[in-house]
Design a protein around this motif. Sequence first.
Motif, PDB file in Angstrom:
ATOM      1  N   SER A   1       0.760  -1.427  -0.104  1.00 27.32           N
ATOM      2  CA  SER A   1      -0.080  -0.050   0.278  1.00 27.32           C
ATOM      3  C   SER A   1       0.774   1.292   0.033  1.00 27.32           C
ATOM      4  N   GLU A   2       1.893   1.246   0.647  1.00 29.23           N
ATOM      5  CA  GLU A   2       2.925   2.300   0.691  1.00 29.23           C
ATOM      6  C   GLU A   2       3.450   2.614  -0.486  1.00 29.23           C
TER       7      GLU A   2
ATOM      8  N   GLN B   1       2.219   1.950  -3.419  1.00 30.08           N
ATOM      9  CA  GLN B   1       1.076   2.562  -4.314  1.00 30.08           C
ATOM     10  C   GLN B   1       1.021   4.041  -3.935  1.00 30.08           C
ATOM     11  N   LYS B   2       0.998   4.363  -2.702  1.00 32.61           N
ATOM     12  CA  LYS B   2       0.779   5.784  -2.406  1.00 32.61           C
ATOM     13  C   LYS B   2       2.142   6.700  -2.847  1.00 32.61           C
ATOM     14  N   ILE B   3       3.317   6.060  -2.712  1.00 30.48           N
ATOM     15  CA  ILE B   3       4.448   6.669  -3.186  1.00 30.48           C
ATOM     16  C   ILE B   3       4.365   7.030  -4.698  1.00 30.48           C
TER      17      ILE B   3
ATOM     18  N   GLN C   1       1.700   7.301  -6.515  1.00 34.02           N
ATOM     19  CA  GLN C   1       0.791   8.229  -6.740  1.00 34.02           C
ATOM     20  C   GLN C   1       1.116   9.962  -6.150  1.00 34.02           C
ATOM     21  N   ASP C   2       2.192   9.873  -5.149  1.00 31.59           N
ATOM     22  CA  ASP C   2       2.549  11.084  -4.741  1.00 31.59           C
ATOM     23  C   ASP C   2       3.699  11.673  -5.612  1.00 31.59           C
TER      24      ASP C   2
ATOM     25  N   CYS D   1      -2.151   5.959 -14.178  1.00 27.68           N
ATOM     26  CA  CYS D   1      -2.634   7.438 -13.742  1.00 27.68           C
ATOM     27  C   CYS D   1      -2.233   8.355 -14.830  1.00 27.68           C
TER      28      CYS D   1
ATOM     29  N   PRO E   1       6.537  12.195  -1.037  1.00 19.93           N
ATOM     30  CA  PRO E   1       5.924  11.183  -0.226  1.00 19.93           C
ATOM     31  C   PRO E   1       6.306  11.184   1.488  1.00 19.93           C
ATOM     32  N   LYS E   2       5.464  10.916   2.313  1.00 21.26           N
ATOM     33  CA  LYS E   2       6.049  10.701   3.705  1.00 21.26           C
ATOM     34  C   LYS E   2       6.014   9.217   3.766  1.00 21.26           C
TER      35      LYS E   2
ATOM     36  N   LYS F   1       7.038   5.639   5.716  1.00 25.62           N
ATOM     37  CA  LYS F   1       6.764   5.090   6.876  1.00 25.62           C
ATOM     38  C   LYS F   1       7.548   3.716   6.934  1.00 25.62           C
TER      39      LYS F   1
ATOM     40  N   TYR G   1       9.170  -3.631  -7.962  1.00 28.63           N
ATOM     41  CA  TYR G   1       8.593  -2.309  -7.932  1.00 28.63           C
ATOM     42  C   TYR G   1       8.998  -1.676  -9.301  1.00 28.63           C
TER      43      TYR G   1
END
Length: 330
Positions: A177-178, A180-182, A184-185, A241, A249-250, A252, A326
């Motif tokens: 999930s992270e 994926q968010k990276i 997108q950001d 996208c 991105p933040k 974690k 990735y």
Amino acid sequence: MEKKFGKLVLNVGKNAKDFLEKSKDITIQVADQNADGKFDLEDVSVIAGSVGNVMKKGAQTLKETTDEKARQLELKTLQPIFLETLNDTDFLMSRFIRITDRDKKHAESEVCKGSIGFLSDQKGLHIVNIFRDSIDSYGLSFYPDCDSEFYYVDPSDRDSYIALDEYFNYLKQVRISELQKIAQDLGAKHFKVTYKEEKTSFSEKKVSKKVTAKPIASIDVEQNNENKKYSTVEIAAEMECPGHTPVKPKLKYMKYDPSINGLVEMRMNEHAPLLHQKFMLKLSNSSGLKESEAIKIDAVLKGMKCTGNATVLSETQNESRRYLEYEIGF
């Protein structure tokens, strides 16, 4: 001469008599407890009472000392945790914790009244045991809930704990999930995350290559075969996208991964735009549970007669064979 000597003896006798009389008076004064000028049975009774009081006080002090020693021993044995214990500077939540019902020993002990858990040292592990009726006192969060018995700390959040049975699967999902968010950001137009698990192997062939160095004689060089074989290959996430200007991105779970940090740095560099990147992420590099800790946890579980269809050590070793491939394009 004889007269002088006799007089001297007479004076000595008189002085001695006076001294004895004075001593007698002093003794009577000391012994005279009721101040009637004489030493009698009543004084003996008073003295006996005083001695008795001293002995009682001594016995009481001895009892209090003994009780305190017994109390300290019980505290050392049961190691209760109280609400105020959580604020002690030397108190630290253990990485591996247990949620349990209040047992009989702690429930019936006077020194444990008001306790919210207890500490234990087993198989080289310092463990915080939380009483199920006092979970809220700790201010912790639990995944998926607080109904399990054993938990291990989330590697990205010291106040979050993951049920041991869910630990490795949970971390796999949150890292996907992270990623994926990276993507997108960073404004990716396409990204794909592929989960791969390397096959277990009991022997590994080495490929020997001969390198010729001039003018020195040839040298044999051994290297691992780069063609890894995977027992599992599955696309975990993929998306197209429209793309946009990158936003940092933040991080974690991937906060300390050099590949991800390098990706972010290159994408955020306006003078050297990145178009495409692909790399492998080894899951064990971002897992908080190491083999040395897994061995101790397995020993604790075995000692408590908790047996499942796998060991923590085997799952930790399996994690070293798991990868996330990735691929990201802009």
